[in-house]
Design a protein around this motif. Structure first.
Motif, PDB file in Angstrom:
ATOM      1  N   ASP A 252     -25.221  30.797  -1.877  1.00 48.61           N
ATOM      2  CA  ASP A 252     -24.031  31.641  -1.746  1.00 48.61           C
ATOM      3  C   ASP A 252     -24.216  32.952  -2.509  1.00 48.61           C
ATOM      4  N   HIS A 253     -23.125  33.672  -2.717  1.00 48.28           N
ATOM      5  CA  HIS A 253     -23.185  34.990  -3.330  1.00 48.28           C
ATOM      6  C   HIS A 253     -23.553  34.951  -4.808  1.00 48.28           C
ATOM      7  N   LEU A 254     -23.544  33.757  -5.407  1.00 44.75           N
ATOM      8  CA  LEU A 254     -23.938  33.606  -6.805  1.00 44.75           C
ATOM      9  C   LEU A 254     -25.250  32.835  -6.949  1.00 44.75           C
ATOM     10  N   GLY A 255     -25.925  32.614  -5.846  1.00 48.79           N
ATOM     11  CA  GLY A 255     -27.208  31.932  -5.888  1.00 48.79           C
ATOM     12  C   GLY A 255     -27.117  30.423  -6.010  1.00 48.79           C
ATOM     13  N   ARG A 256     -25.949  29.853  -5.786  1.00 52.05           N
ATOM     14  CA  ARG A 256     -25.774  28.396  -5.873  1.00 52.05           C
ATOM     15  C   ARG A 256     -26.105  27.739  -4.536  1.00 52.05           C
ATOM     16  N   ASP A 257     -26.682  26.549  -4.600  1.00 50.87           N
ATOM     17  CA  ASP A 257     -27.086  25.848  -3.388  1.00 50.87           C
ATOM     18  C   ASP A 257     -25.844  25.412  -2.600  1.00 50.87           C
ATOM     19  N   VAL A 258     -25.755  25.850  -1.343  1.00 49.16           N
ATOM     20  CA  VAL A 258     -24.564  25.596  -0.532  1.00 49.16           C
ATOM     21  C   VAL A 258     -24.443  24.118  -0.181  1.00 49.16           C
ATOM     22  N   LEU A 259     -25.548  23.472   0.168  1.00 48.50           N
ATOM     23  CA  LEU A 259     -25.485  22.064   0.564  1.00 48.50           C
ATOM     24  C   LEU A 259     -25.004  21.185  -0.578  1.00 48.50           C
ATOM     25  N   THR A 260     -25.521  21.420  -1.781  1.00 51.78           N
ATOM     26  CA  THR A 260     -25.093  20.634  -2.942  1.00 51.78           C
ATOM     27  C   THR A 260     -23.606  20.813  -3.212  1.00 51.78           C
ATOM     28  N   ARG A 261     -23.152  22.058  -3.158  1.00 49.93           N
ATOM     29  CA  ARG A 261     -21.732  22.328  -3.381  1.00 49.93           C
ATOM     30  C   ARG A 261     -20.885  21.741  -2.257  1.00 49.93           C
ATOM     31  N   LEU A 262     -21.396  21.760  -1.051  1.00 42.23           N
ATOM     32  CA  LEU A 262     -20.649  21.218   0.084  1.00 42.23           C
ATOM     33  C   LEU A 262     -20.448  19.707  -0.066  1.00 42.23           C
ATOM     34  N   LEU A 263     -21.504  19.005  -0.454  1.00 42.92           N
ATOM     35  CA  LEU A 263     -21.400  17.550  -0.601  1.00 42.92           C
ATOM     36  C   LEU A 263     -20.548  17.175  -1.808  1.00 42.92           C
ATOM     37  N   LEU A 264     -20.736  17.880  -2.921  1.00 43.74           N
ATOM     38  CA  LEU A 264     -19.902  17.598  -4.089  1.00 43.74           C
ATOM     39  C   LEU A 264     -18.448  17.960  -3.803  1.00 43.74           C
ATOM     40  N   GLY A 265     -18.254  19.044  -3.040  1.00 46.63           N
ATOM     41  CA  GLY A 265     -16.896  19.399  -2.637  1.00 46.63           C
ATOM     42  C   GLY A 265     -16.268  18.338  -1.757  1.00 46.63           C
ATOM     43  N   GLY A 266     -17.089  17.675  -0.927  1.00 44.07           N
ATOM     44  CA  GLY A 266     -16.570  16.578  -0.122  1.00 44.07           C
ATOM     45  C   GLY A 266     -16.084  15.422  -0.975  1.00 44.07           C
TER      46      GLY A 266
END
Length: 282
Positions: free
Chosen positions: A64-78
């Protein structure tokens, strides 16, 4: 002949639902294992040198715009979105079911008082009431859960109340009272078997609505706050970068749609399972 054909069509429909659900769950399990056991990215670690990277083996959905892995955040967000939604659902059921049983079984002034309270909550749409309560309590996932429980428990209470009133008018309840069975025994042996099916069906269908409600309120800033990787908050974070990288909005949006779809499939299956008046459609 038409009834025979209808009977043959029903199993295929059920098998299709189960196959679709199992396929989606197996895919999600494989993605979770790959993400958390192989990649092992920190979902909150900011790396400006890796911002807006495209899809790769290291970052399957990019960054994303801060260099964070989108897939990891997506799964943790789930985990957070579905977990918070399930918690709110359980609290609504735990509060609503006893209220409904007590009001429906006792009747009289207690029932009338409950009806007035329920009518007050139902006078406005759930979303409007949740927004107002969240705004009054302040932003935060805890206050958002309180607001959702406050608007959702009434539906379960009214459903249970109507079921109890309907069953208490039947002869077998009168016979149970004549035979000396107490109120606790009547509720446990006769009323709860009728209540549980209706509550499970409503809860499974309501889970998707609560997920949408939590995501939408987090999107407007009343729910989870950054850097928590909740799906609605992720949508809000990605909004300024829609033109540069629209996938940041697409991925959490698709995740919300998929989970709501799964909850609706489960709800339809439970409704078929607990429907006591099954009719074969020609």
């Amino acid at each position: 002949m038409e009834l025979v054909l209808a009977k043959k069509r029903q199993p295929s429909k059920k098998h299709w639902k189960k196959a679709a659900l199992l396929t989606v769950l197996a895919f999600l399990l494989a993605v979770v294992i790959y993400t958390f056991l192989i990649l092992k990215h920190d979902p909150t670690l900011v790396d400006m040198a890796a911002k807006m990277e495209p899809m790769s083996w290291e970052h399957p959905l990019g960054t994303d715009h801060l260099g964070r892995d989108v897939l990891t955040r997506l799964l943790l967000g789930g985990q957070l979105t579905v977990g918070y939604s399930f918690l709110a659902l359980v609290l609504a059921v735990v509060i609503g079911v006893p209220f409904g049983v007590f009001a429906g079984y006792k009747g009289g002034l207690i029932d009338r008082t409950f009806m007035r309270i329920g009518d007050t909550f139902l006078a406005f749409p759930d979303t409007i009431v949740a927004i107002v309560l969240s705004g009054l309590l302040g932003p935060g996932i805890g206050n958002l859960l309180l607001a959702i429980v406050a608007v959702k428990w009434v539906g379960y209470a009214r459903l249970v109340r109507s079921t109890v009133i309907n069953e208490c008018q039947k002869d077998y309840i009168t016979i149970a009272k004549i035979n000396g069975l107490g109120s606790g025994g009547i509720m446990r042996k006769h009323l709860f078997p009728h209540i549980i099916g209706n509550v499970l069906v409503l809860a499974s269908l309501d889970l998707g609505k609560i997920i949408l409600l939590i995501s939408s309120l987090s999107y407007i800033g009343l729910g989870a706050q950054p850097p928590v990787p909740e799906w609605g908050a992720m949508l809000n974070d990605a909004r300024p970068y829609f033109r540069a990288n629209p996938s940041l909005l697409v991925y959490p949006g698709l995740a919300i749609v998929m989970v709501v779809f799964i909850s609706n499939i489960i709800g339809d299956s439970l409704r078929d399972r607990f429907d006591v008046k099954k009719e074969i459609q020609p």
